[in-house]
Design a protein around this motif. Structure first.
Motif, short mmCIF file in Angstrom:
data_model
loop_
_atom_site.label_atom_id
_atom_site.label_comp_id
_atom_site.label_asym_id
_atom_site.label_seq_id
_atom_site.Cartn_x
_atom_site.Cartn_y
_atom_site.Cartn_z
N ASP A 1 -17.20 54.51 58.19
CA ASP A 1 -16.46 55.22 59.28
C ASP A 1 -17.73 56.10 59.65
O ASP A 1 -17.51 56.63 60.68
CB ASP A 1 -15.08 55.69 59.06
CG ASP A 1 -14.52 54.50 59.19
OD1 ASP A 1 -14.30 53.79 59.42
OD2 ASP A 1 -12.82 55.46 58.60
N ASN A 2 -18.17 56.70 59.11
CA ASN A 2 -18.87 58.19 59.05
C ASN A 2 -20.22 57.62 59.08
O ASN A 2 -21.43 58.66 58.89
CB ASN A 2 -18.83 59.06 58.03
CG ASN A 2 -17.52 59.36 58.01
OD1 ASN A 2 -16.60 60.09 59.02
ND2 ASN A 2 -16.40 60.20 56.53
N SER B 1 -17.81 47.62 52.95
CA SER B 1 -18.03 48.80 53.39
C SER B 1 -16.44 49.50 55.03
O SER B 1 -16.25 50.67 54.49
CB SER B 1 -18.63 49.37 53.57
OG SER B 1 -20.00 50.01 52.55
N TRP B 2 -16.74 48.56 55.53
CA TRP B 2 -15.95 48.50 56.80
C TRP B 2 -14.70 48.58 56.62
O TRP B 2 -13.94 49.17 57.45
CB TRP B 2 -16.39 47.57 58.04
CG TRP B 2 -15.95 47.29 58.66
CD1 TRP B 2 -15.54 47.47 60.36
CD2 TRP B 2 -15.25 46.16 59.00
NE1 TRP B 2 -14.69 47.07 60.95
CE2 TRP B 2 -14.16 45.65 60.26
CE3 TRP B 2 -14.98 44.74 58.12
CZ2 TRP B 2 -12.97 44.75 60.49
CZ3 TRP B 2 -13.90 43.98 58.26
CH2 TRP B 2 -12.61 43.89 59.93
N LEU B 3 -14.29 47.14 55.92
CA LEU B 3 -13.09 47.50 54.93
C LEU B 3 -12.16 48.57 54.60
O LEU B 3 -10.99 48.72 55.11
CB LEU B 3 -12.75 45.98 54.60
CG LEU B 3 -12.97 44.90 54.57
CD1 LEU B 3 -12.75 44.15 53.73
CD2 LEU B 3 -11.04 44.72 55.94
N TRP C 1 -12.10 51.67 73.91
CA TRP C 1 -10.91 50.82 72.55
C TRP C 1 -11.74 52.34 71.16
O TRP C 1 -12.75 52.69 71.60
CB TRP C 1 -12.03 49.70 71.80
CG TRP C 1 -11.94 49.27 70.20
CD1 TRP C 1 -12.67 49.81 69.72
CD2 TRP C 1 -11.07 48.38 70.74
NE1 TRP C 1 -12.22 48.77 68.15
CE2 TRP C 1 -10.96 48.29 68.86
CE3 TRP C 1 -9.17 47.59 70.93
CZ2 TRP C 1 -10.05 47.07 68.19
CZ3 TRP C 1 -8.53 47.30 70.17
CH2 TRP C 1 -9.08 46.81 68.50
N ARG C 2 -10.39 52.38 70.30
CA ARG C 2 -11.04 54.13 69.70
C ARG C 2 -10.32 52.79 68.28
O ARG C 2 -10.08 54.14 67.42
CB ARG C 2 -8.71 54.40 69.80
CG ARG C 2 -9.83 55.46 71.33
CD ARG C 2 -11.04 55.72 71.39
NE ARG C 2 -11.24 56.15 72.37
CZ ARG C 2 -11.75 56.50 73.51
NH1 ARG C 2 -12.70 55.28 73.55
NH2 ARG C 2 -12.04 57.05 74.78
N LYS C 3 -10.45 51.90 67.36
CA LYS C 3 -10.33 51.79 66.06
C LYS C 3 -11.98 51.86 66.48
O LYS C 3 -12.94 51.21 66.34
CB LYS C 3 -9.74 50.25 66.33
CG LYS C 3 -8.63 50.21 67.28
CD LYS C 3 -7.10 50.91 66.45
CE LYS C 3 -6.35 51.20 67.01
NZ LYS C 3 -5.40 49.05 66.65
N PRO C 4 -12.01 51.97 64.64
CA PRO C 4 -13.10 51.68 63.90
C PRO C 4 -14.13 50.23 63.39
O PRO C 4 -13.17 49.38 63.96
CB PRO C 4 -12.83 52.28 62.25
CG PRO C 4 -11.50 52.85 62.57
CD PRO C 4 -10.71 51.97 63.65
N SER C 5 -14.85 50.42 64.49
CA SER C 5 -15.63 49.32 64.53
C SER C 5 -16.98 48.79 64.23
O SER C 5 -17.81 50.00 64.44
CB SER C 5 -15.55 48.62 65.65
OG SER C 5 -14.17 48.67 66.77
N LEU C 6 -17.21 47.99 63.61
CA LEU C 6 -18.85 48.07 63.14
C LEU C 6 -19.78 47.01 64.37
O LEU C 6 -19.01 45.31 63.81
CB LEU C 6 -19.45 47.43 62.27
CG LEU C 6 -19.15 48.59 61.21
CD1 LEU C 6 -19.33 48.34 59.68
CD2 LEU C 6 -20.45 49.70 61.77
#
Length: 358
Positions: free
Chosen positions: A348-349, A341-343, A283-288
């Motif tokens: 991401d950093n 912040s995730w949306l 999986w490569r999508k930004p995830s929290l």
């Protein structure tokens, strides 16, 4: 509690709007015709404030929107972005509850997302909340049936793709994760709240009973206790009015309990865990991942064990607030900044382990 917000989003071609909050009525007073507005039967009145809760408000005990998916009515709650924060470029959000729960768990999250300018959708899965509880001949409650239905639900609601996906809870939360894997072009961000992920995860006791090796120990189609099921995972006492909303589907119709049994009958728990584990290795999508540490059903080590074999864009953040199995029900205000912040991509950093939800 956040101020009650009237939902005014227009209905689409496949969407059913419940009656308007007020209907005009002509009346005669002292020989003169006057126009008055009468509250519709679907509205509620907040007992604390006396304010009218419209039929489409996220705070109404009944989900205010519905859409037909393959002959099954999916009810859902929806937040409309505040006019002063509205931006067509803002990412839309789909929020999914777990087995035995409902979109009611996201009511305050939906309201806060709307106030921040985000349009968000939270459906009741079939057999749950205010959605239909069809027989197995219409909807067979298998993993594939849920995934196919969810894909059509997103299409019929016109959710703008790619969107952000939020999942939480047992079984149906994991089906949400499989949806993300099968529809990577539709989901560009993933937010996971207290969903069993590790290969050694156990079913919570109420669900494990359906898989008992001793047939007469299985609940079968006996009434499912939706009130206790949704209360038990929290470190906080739940308000009675909220508990009754969770219990209402099971009290009103035995079909809701049959739906739980049918879903569990179709479930292969170990295979589901393996499918999620294998799928997210690439999986490569930004995830929290944000897990409440006071969850009696999903150990705090669970997401660490899951991520140990992953080299992806998934980050685990630490919540200092007291959160149980259903953070969006326990203390939604504590996770809201992290969610926003995730949306927006601000997270991401972040370094893994960042302390949030204080």
């Amino acid at each position: 509690m956040q101020a009650l917000q009237k939902q005014v989003a227009p209905a689409g071609p496949h969407t059913t709007r419940l009656p308007r909050p007020f209907r005009p009525v002509s009346a005669k007073h002292n020989g003169r015709h006057i126009s008055i507005r009468v509250r519709s039967a679907e509205d509620m009145v907040d007992p604390m404030t006396g304010e009218v809760i419209s039929s489409t408000s996220v705070y109404n005990a009944a989900a205010g929107y519905s859409v037909d998916v393959g002959g099954v009515r999916w009810a859902y709650r929806k937040s409309a972005p505040a006019a002063n924060k509205s931006d067509p470029n803002k990412r839309q959000v789909l929020l999914l509850h777990g087995l035995g729960s409902s979109s009611w768990s996201y009511r305050r999250t939906l309201a806060m997302l709307g106030e921040a300018g985000f349009e968000a959708f939270a459906p009741d899965w079939p057999g749950h909340g205010d959605s239909d509880k069809p027989s197995s001949s219409t909807f067979n409650y298998s993993q594939q049936a849920y995934l196919n239905g969810l894909r059509e639900f997103a299409d019929k609601c016109g959710i703008k793709k790619p969107f952000g996906l939020v999942v939480q809870g047992f079984v149906l939360g994991q089906y949400g994760l499989l949806y993300a894997l099968a529809n990577e072009e539709d989901v560009d961000r993933l937010f996971i709240l207290n969903t069993p992920l590790a290969l050694n995860s156990k079913l919570r006791p109420e669900l494990a009973a359906y898989k008992s090796p001793i047939p007469f120990m299985r609940p079968g189609n006996k009434p499912f206790d939706g009130i206790m099921y949704n209360m038990m995972g929290s470190p906080y006492a739940m308000m009675e009015a909220d508990a009754l909303v969770y219990g209402k589907p099971f009290k009103e119709s035995p079909a809701a309990s049959v739906a739980i049994a049918a879903t569990m009958d179709q479930l292969d728990w170990s295979s589901l865990l393996k499918a999620v584990d294998d799928g997210f290795r690439t999986w490569r999508k930004p995830s929290l991942l944000l897990f409440g540490a006071n969850d009696p059903f999903v150990d705090v080590k669970n997401p660490f064990d899951f991520l140990d074999s992953k080299r992806t864009n998934m980050r685990l953040v630490t919540a200092t607030a007291k959160l149980g199995h259903c953070p969006q029900e326990d203390y939604p205000e504590a996770i809201q900044d992290t969610l926003e912040s995730w949306l927006t991509g601000a997270s991401d950093n972040w370094e893994p382990g960042k302390v949030v939800a204080s």
